[in-house]
Design a protein around this motif. Sequence first.
Motif, PDB file in Angstrom:
ATOM      1  N   GLU A  64       0.638  -1.057  -0.515  1.00 50.81           N
ATOM      2  CA  GLU A  64      -0.172  -0.105   0.104  1.00 50.81           C
ATOM      3  C   GLU A  64       1.008   1.118   0.418  1.00 50.81           C
ATOM      4  OE1 GLU A  64      -3.945   2.124   2.364  1.00 50.81           O
ATOM      5  OE2 GLU A  64      -3.013   0.689   2.975  1.00 50.81           O
ATOM      6  N   VAL A  65       0.680   2.134  -1.212  1.00 55.72           N
ATOM      7  CA  VAL A  65       1.156   3.590  -0.977  1.00 55.72           C
ATOM      8  C   VAL A  65       0.704   4.429  -1.180  1.00 55.72           C
ATOM      9  CG1 VAL A  65       2.543   4.841  -2.695  1.00 55.72           C
ATOM     10  CG2 VAL A  65       2.971   1.882  -2.916  1.00 55.72           C
ATOM     11  N   CYS A  66       0.813   5.219   0.668  1.00 59.82           N
ATOM     12  CA  CYS A  66       0.276   6.709   0.632  1.00 59.82           C
ATOM     13  C   CYS A  66       0.613   7.659   0.590  1.00 59.82           C
ATOM     14  CB  CYS A  66       0.000   5.938   2.901  1.00 59.82           C
ATOM     15  SG  CYS A  66      -0.532   4.417   3.185  1.00 59.82           S
ATOM     16  N   THR A  67      -0.595   8.719   0.363  1.00 53.95           N
ATOM     17  CA  THR A  67       0.260  10.035   0.474  1.00 53.95           C
ATOM     18  C   THR A  67      -1.022  11.156   1.142  1.00 53.95           C
ATOM     19  OG1 THR A  67       0.988  11.351  -0.618  1.00 53.95           O
ATOM     20  CG2 THR A  67      -0.689  10.640  -2.152  1.00 53.95           C
ATOM     21  N   HIS A  68      -0.158  12.216   0.501  1.00 54.76           N
ATOM     22  CA  HIS A  68      -0.981  13.286   1.721  1.00 54.76           C
ATOM     23  C   HIS A  68      -1.273  14.334   0.761  1.00 54.76           C
ATOM     24  CE1 HIS A  68      -2.470  16.261   4.046  1.00 54.76           C
ATOM     25  NE2 HIS A  68      -2.917  15.718   5.060  1.00 54.76           N
ATOM     26  N   SER A  69      -2.231  15.581   0.766  1.00 54.63           N
ATOM     27  CA  SER A  69      -3.032  16.742  -0.333  1.00 54.63           C
ATOM     28  C   SER A  69      -1.086  17.617   0.466  1.00 54.63           C
ATOM     29  CB  SER A  69      -3.855  17.279  -0.278  1.00 54.63           C
ATOM     30  OG  SER A  69      -3.786  17.774   1.032  1.00 54.63           O
ATOM     31  N   LEU A  70      -0.423  17.393   1.200  1.00 54.61           N
ATOM     32  CA  LEU A  70       0.840  17.929   0.975  1.00 54.61           C
ATOM     33  C   LEU A  70       2.170  17.788   1.375  1.00 54.61           C
ATOM     34  CD1 LEU A  70      -1.019  20.278   4.180  1.00 54.61           C
ATOM     35  CD2 LEU A  70      -0.544  20.958   1.596  1.00 54.61           C
ATOM     36  N   ALA A  71       1.744  15.917   1.074  1.00 51.14           N
ATOM     37  CA  ALA A  71       2.934  15.690   0.321  1.00 51.14           C
ATOM     38  C   ALA A  71       3.951  16.181   0.071  1.00 51.14           C
ATOM     39  CB  ALA A  71       2.624  13.825  -0.123  1.00 51.14           C
ATOM     40  N   GLN A  72       3.805  16.898  -1.217  1.00 51.30           N
ATOM     41  CA  GLN A  72       5.308  17.767  -1.840  1.00 51.30           C
ATOM     42  C   GLN A  72       6.131  18.517  -0.514  1.00 51.30           C
ATOM     43  OE1 GLN A  72       2.443  20.332  -4.429  1.00 51.30           O
ATOM     44  NE2 GLN A  72       2.747  21.877  -3.750  1.00 51.30           N
ATOM     45  N   TYR A  73       5.110  18.997  -0.006  1.00 54.24           N
ATOM     46  CA  TYR A  73       5.819  19.665   1.658  1.00 54.24           C
ATOM     47  C   TYR A  73       6.546  18.685   2.159  1.00 54.24           C
ATOM     48  CZ  TYR A  73       2.786  23.339  -0.663  1.00 54.24           C
ATOM     49  OH  TYR A  73       1.874  23.952  -1.224  1.00 54.24           O
ATOM     50  N   ALA A  74       6.344  18.087   2.370  1.00 51.83           N
ATOM     51  CA  ALA A  74       7.156  16.895   4.013  1.00 51.83           C
ATOM     52  C   ALA A  74       8.530  16.054   2.613  1.00 51.83           C
ATOM     53  CB  ALA A  74       6.179  15.221   4.239  1.00 51.83           C
ATOM     54  N   GLY A  75       7.890  16.288   1.302  1.00 55.09           N
ATOM     55  CA  GLY A  75       9.508  15.988   0.565  1.00 55.09           C
ATOM     56  C   GLY A  75      10.563  17.134   0.685  1.00 55.09           C
ATOM     57  N   ALA A  76       9.953  18.017   0.660  1.00 58.78           N
ATOM     58  CA  ALA A  76      11.165  19.924   0.088  1.00 58.78           C
ATOM     59  C   ALA A  76      11.680  19.545   1.997  1.00 58.78           C
ATOM     60  CB  ALA A  76      10.424  20.351   0.061  1.00 58.78           C
ATOM     61  N   ILE A  77      10.955  19.180   2.823  1.00 57.05           N
ATOM     62  CA  ILE A  77      11.140  19.506   3.679  1.00 57.05           C
ATOM     63  C   ILE A  77      12.339  18.667   4.323  1.00 57.05           C
ATOM     64  CG2 ILE A  77      10.599  18.973   6.219  1.00 57.05           C
ATOM     65  CD1 ILE A  77       7.602  20.761   5.403  1.00 57.05           C
ATOM     66  N   GLY A  78      12.227  16.979   3.979  1.00 58.47           N
ATOM     67  CA  GLY A  78      12.553  15.884   3.990  1.00 58.47           C
ATOM     68  C   GLY A  78      14.323  16.689   3.459  1.00 58.47           C
ATOM     69  N   ALA A  79      14.183  17.125   2.570  1.00 59.58           N
ATOM     70  CA  ALA A  79      15.744  17.422   1.362  1.00 59.58           C
ATOM     71  C   ALA A  79      16.285  18.863   2.573  1.00 59.58           C
ATOM     72  CB  ALA A  79      14.899  17.661   0.064  1.00 59.58           C
ATOM     73  N   ALA A  80      15.602  19.323   2.726  1.00 54.17           N
ATOM     74  CA  ALA A  80      16.544  20.491   3.507  1.00 54.17           C
ATOM     75  C   ALA A  80      16.593  19.553   4.492  1.00 54.17           C
ATOM     76  CB  ALA A  80      15.469  21.266   3.646  1.00 54.17           C
ATOM     77  N   VAL A  81      16.073  19.295   5.306  1.00 56.80           N
ATOM     78  CA  VAL A  81      16.556  18.470   6.939  1.00 56.80           C
ATOM     79  C   VAL A  81      18.350  17.610   6.199  1.00 56.80           C
ATOM     80  CG1 VAL A  81      16.488  16.862   8.690  1.00 56.80           C
ATOM     81  CG2 VAL A  81      15.043  18.535   7.981  1.00 56.80           C
ATOM     82  N   ILE A  82      18.014  16.886   5.423  1.00 57.73           N
ATOM     83  CA  ILE A  82      18.781  15.853   5.286  1.00 57.73           C
ATOM     84  C   ILE A  82      20.218  16.905   4.167  1.00 57.73           C
ATOM     85  CG2 ILE A  82      20.284  14.416   3.574  1.00 57.73           C
ATOM     86  CD1 ILE A  82      17.228  12.771   3.195  1.00 57.73           C
ATOM     87  N   ALA A  83      19.919  18.147   3.748  1.00 57.60           N
ATOM     88  CA  ALA A  83      20.943  19.063   3.389  1.00 57.60           C
ATOM     89  C   ALA A  83      21.746  19.840   4.822  1.00 57.60           C
ATOM     90  CB  ALA A  83      20.833  19.425   2.233  1.00 57.60           C
ATOM     91  N   SER A  84      21.115  20.521   5.079  1.00 57.14           N
ATOM     92  CA  SER A  84      21.760  20.422   6.920  1.00 57.14           C
ATOM     93  C   SER A  84      22.181  19.667   7.123  1.00 57.14           C
ATOM     94  CB  SER A  84      20.733  20.948   7.202  1.00 57.14           C
ATOM     95  OG  SER A  84      20.739  21.399   8.647  1.00 57.14           O
ATOM     96  N   GLU A  85      21.644  18.191   7.160  1.00 56.16           N
ATOM     97  CA  GLU A  85      22.586  17.387   8.069  1.00 56.16           C
ATOM     98  C   GLU A  85      23.733  16.841   7.495  1.00 56.16           C
ATOM     99  OE1 GLU A  85      23.346  15.185  11.635  1.00 56.16           O
ATOM    100  OE2 GLU A  85      22.000  16.777  11.059  1.00 56.16           O
ATOM    101  N   LYS A  86      23.865  16.835   6.463  1.00 53.95           N
ATOM    102  CA  LYS A  86      24.734  16.677   5.109  1.00 53.95           C
ATOM    103  C   LYS A  86      25.875  17.800   5.660  1.00 53.95           C
ATOM    104  CE  LYS A  86      23.923  13.429   2.063  1.00 53.95           C
ATOM    105  NZ  LYS A  86      23.152  12.819   0.966  1.00 53.95           N
ATOM    106  N   GLN A  87      25.837  19.053   5.853  1.00 48.02           N
ATOM    107  CA  GLN A  87      26.229  20.605   5.847  1.00 48.02           C
ATOM    108  C   GLN A  87      27.002  20.563   7.323  1.00 48.02           C
ATOM    109  OE1 GLN A  87      27.043  22.410   2.969  1.00 48.02           O
ATOM    110  NE2 GLN A  87      28.512  23.752   4.906  1.00 48.02           N
ATOM    111  N   ARG A  88      26.119  20.203   8.188  1.00 51.57           N
ATOM    112  CA  ARG A  88      26.493  20.132   9.015  1.00 51.57           C
ATOM    113  C   ARG A  88      28.007  18.899   9.776  1.00 51.57           C
ATOM    114  NH1 ARG A  88      26.250  17.286  13.579  1.00 51.57           N
ATOM    115  NH2 ARG A  88      24.290  16.376  13.571  1.00 51.57           N
ATOM    116  N   VAL A  89      27.493  18.015   9.084  1.00 52.88           N
ATOM    117  CA  VAL A  89      28.643  17.299   9.264  1.00 52.88           C
ATOM    118  C   VAL A  89      30.142  17.432   8.614  1.00 52.88           C
ATOM    119  CG1 VAL A  89      28.602  14.532   7.976  1.00 52.88           C
ATOM    120  CG2 VAL A  89      27.256  14.783   9.179  1.00 52.88           C
ATOM    121  N   LYS A  90      30.339  17.718   7.777  1.00 53.49           N
ATOM    122  CA  LYS A  90      30.948  18.370   6.871  1.00 53.49           C
ATOM    123  C   LYS A  90      31.936  19.280   7.606  1.00 53.49           C
ATOM    124  CE  LYS A  90      29.225  17.640   2.021  1.00 53.49           C
ATOM    125  NZ  LYS A  90      29.044  18.652   0.763  1.00 53.49           N
ATOM    126  N   GLN A  91      31.329  20.560   7.652  1.00 49.62           N
ATOM    127  CA  GLN A  91      31.600  21.407   8.959  1.00 49.62           C
ATOM    128  C   GLN A  91      33.193  20.713  10.381  1.00 49.62           C
ATOM    129  OE1 GLN A  91      28.729  24.376  10.018  1.00 49.62           O
ATOM    130  NE2 GLN A  91      28.881  24.736   7.980  1.00 49.62           N
TER     131      GLN A  91
END
Length: 147
Positions: free
Chosen positions: A120-147
């Motif tokens: 079963e694949v679920c989604t939500h009407s605001l799922a596009q924002y969850a993906g963008a927020i997740g990508a931002a969190v991952i990018a932020s975490e990677k940047q923090r690790v580099k420093q």
Amino acid sequence: MNISLRLCGDDGQKIFGKGIAQLLRLIDTEGSMNAAVKRMGIAYSKAWKILRNAETQLGFELVAKQTGGRNGGGSVLTPKGRSFLEKFEAFESESKVFFTGGVARYGIFRKTLQEYLKLEVCTHSLAQYAGAIGAAVIASEKQRVKQ
């Protein structure tokens, strides 16, 4: 494509997944760690190392050794180990995929993914924002690790 559940510690190291679940299930059916590792084709020492790591990280014993006697020794799942394994297997078999990102708003992508994964694949009407927020969190975490 294969989807599997795995539990990892804060350090990202795997604690519990399909392999150890299979080991526990075989110990349960065979009544022996030795018989279980032979069926899996892995070294006894490796299996004990993985098992002990999981027990340490989880904070409870999964397997108890039974010493010798008339019929020899063996291994059995502890009550907590059996309960944990059953819950893990139940959760894994009933898993759902949560689809996020910009394309999640298009039903054809969800339907195609669902047919391909046979889950079963679920989604939500605001799922596009969850993906963008997740990508931002991952990018932020990677940047923090580099420093």
